[in-house]
Design a protein around this motif. Structure first.
Motif, PDB file in Angstrom:
ATOM      1  N   ALA A   1      57.559   5.982 -13.702  1.00  0.00           N
ATOM      2  CA  ALA A   1      56.458   6.133 -14.660  1.00  0.00           C
ATOM      3  C   ALA A   1      55.207   6.661 -13.965  1.00  0.00           C
ATOM      4  O   ALA A   1      54.534   7.573 -14.464  1.00  0.00           O
ATOM      5  CB  ALA A   1      56.169   4.804 -15.353  1.00  0.00           C
TER       6      ALA A   1
ATOM      7  N   ILE B   1      62.408   5.976 -19.695  1.00  0.00           N
ATOM      8  CA  ILE B   1      60.963   6.128 -19.562  1.00  0.00           C
ATOM      9  C   ILE B   1      60.637   7.551 -19.991  1.00  0.00           C
ATOM     10  O   ILE B   1      61.271   8.501 -19.522  1.00  0.00           O
ATOM     11  CB  ILE B   1      60.516   5.907 -18.100  1.00  0.00           C
ATOM     12  CG1 ILE B   1      60.894   4.512 -17.651  1.00  0.00           C
ATOM     13  CG2 ILE B   1      59.022   6.149 -17.940  1.00  0.00           C
ATOM     14  CD1 ILE B   1      61.385   4.450 -16.254  1.00  0.00           C
TER      15      ILE B   1
ATOM     16  N   VAL C   1      53.101   7.025 -22.877  1.00  0.00           N
ATOM     17  CA  VAL C   1      54.198   6.496 -22.072  1.00  0.00           C
ATOM     18  C   VAL C   1      55.044   5.613 -22.975  1.00  0.00           C
ATOM     19  O   VAL C   1      54.520   4.798 -23.734  1.00  0.00           O
ATOM     20  CB  VAL C   1      53.677   5.687 -20.866  1.00  0.00           C
ATOM     21  CG1 VAL C   1      54.827   5.097 -20.059  1.00  0.00           C
ATOM     22  CG2 VAL C   1      52.793   6.564 -19.983  1.00  0.00           C
TER      23      VAL C   1
END
Length: 158
Positions: free
Chosen positions: A51, A83, A72
């Motif tokens: 991330a 992710i 995100v």
């Protein structure tokens, strides 16, 4: 605001999604979000690093880093952890103004993602936004690289 609590896999069937400002501190905020979402999952550290790298790339290589925002998302997809980082697309200025000495310290983000993720890729969205995603498979799963990357994203180095 994201609560600090450990989530179970069943709770993560609904993804955690957050919006962050296009500033350097957002990479750390994304890591904290992933940690909060995954709790004690043994892949949490790898997911945090992925991330962070994807958010950093979005800020360096898109309009998001020019005062914009990034999104995100983290969720379980079967036994995988997915992710996604979505940015605001290409900005009108050159991507890097670094001199060659400085450039040697950069450019490893997607190599790190490739080494950690079972699969990863990218695709364009509406309004010129780009999403880069990565999946961590079950603990001990074989690494495979996705060949379905959008040509325009690869051309921009994102």
């Amino acid at each position: 605001m994201i609560e600090s609590r450990s989530a179970t896999k069943e709770q993560l069937l609904m993804p955690w999604i957050a919006q962050f400002p296009g500033e350097p501190g957002s990479a750390g905020a994304a890591r904290r979000m992933v940690r909060d979402a995954l709790g004690c999952d043994p892949r949490t550290e790898e997911a945090e690093l992925i991330a962070s790298e994807l958010v950093t790339n979005a800020l360096l290589h898109s309009a998001s880093g020019q005062g914009g925002i990034v999104w995100v998302m983290v969720a379980y997809k079967s036994e995988a952890i997915r992710i996604e980082v979505t940015d605001e697309g290409k900005h009108g200025e050159p991507l890097s103004g670094r001199n060659p000495e400085e450039a040697e310290d950069f450019g490893r983000g997607l190599a790190i993602v490739d080494a950690l993720a079972q699969a990863w890729g990218a695709h364009g969205e509406i309004d010129e936004c780009h999403t880069v995603w990565a999946e961590l498979g079950p603990v001990g799963a074989k690494h495979v690289r996705c060949q379905e990357q959008d040509q325009s994203i690869r051309a921009h180095g994102v």
